[in-house]
Scaffold this active site. Sequence first.
Site, PDB file in Angstrom:
ATOM      1  N   SER A  14      41.928  53.983  41.154  1.00  0.00           N
ATOM      2  CA  SER A  14      41.896  54.035  39.693  1.00  0.00           C
ATOM      3  C   SER A  14      42.578  55.313  39.239  1.00  0.00           C
ATOM      4  O   SER A  14      42.556  56.325  39.949  1.00  0.00           O
ATOM      5  CB  SER A  14      40.455  54.014  39.189  1.00  0.00           C
ATOM      6  OG  SER A  14      40.446  54.149  37.776  1.00  0.00           O
ATOM      7  N   ASP A  75      37.649  47.022  37.832  1.00  0.00           N
ATOM      8  CA  ASP A  75      38.218  46.483  36.600  1.00  0.00           C
ATOM      9  C   ASP A  75      37.058  46.143  35.699  1.00  0.00           C
ATOM     10  O   ASP A  75      36.089  45.492  36.117  1.00  0.00           O
ATOM     11  CB  ASP A  75      39.104  45.258  36.834  1.00  0.00           C
ATOM     12  CG  ASP A  75      40.041  45.075  35.645  1.00  0.00           C
ATOM     13  OD1 ASP A  75      41.009  45.848  35.527  1.00  0.00           O
ATOM     14  OD2 ASP A  75      39.786  44.191  34.803  1.00  0.00           O
TER      15      ASP A  75
END
Length: 199
Positions: A14, A75
């Site tokens: 990320s 996500d």
Amino acid sequence: MRTVPRGARLVLASHNQGKLREIAELMEPLGVEVVSAGALGLPEPEEGEESFAANARIKALSAATASGLPALSDDSGFCVSALGGAPGVVSALWAGPGKDFRPAMERVRREMGDSTDTRAWFVCVLCLAWPDGHAECFEGRVEGHVAWPPRGQNGHGYDPMFVPEGGALTYGEMDQGEKHATSHRARAFAKLVAACFPR
Ligand code: IMP
């Protein structure tokens, strides 16, 4: 189900600082060495935006194949009942290239119009992928409602406009430990740990 041994090195796939902070905190007790995709210079892959799970899989597999290490992606998104679940998978896009969530929160409120339905929820899919293409995904969700105006300086993203079910404070008003007690990310994380980090 594949497991991750103590002492293993793992990439956090990320580039979102808020998520990285929360995931690193959740991972602390697991005895693995974590390194962020940004620190390894890995690119941010394009997301398909069709589902949380599909996006999480793309991000984890891309980081695992590029780094040769197991990679964990997240996500997630903010879903509003009156908006048919939007912004959902495009929650980050509503903040624009400057990643400014004040206008994104204002857009949510504006699009809700006069609706009396304030129900909202966060979803998080965590995906752990290995360089050989194997991947496991885990979903967590927290129900609650929209608060307006936004309250609190803590957390990230849409935190100041969300109150989890049964509470009175927004995630923006809670400290990290309090947020982890109910959050979508902590719930997905508990499933991930049970399956892939038996200790
Ligand atoms: P993505 O998963 O990178 O597409 O981005 C998810 C977006 O959803 C974040 O940029 C935030 O806007 C929002 N989001 C996800 N989890 C949280 C959270 O825990 N608090 C607030 N906003 C969140």
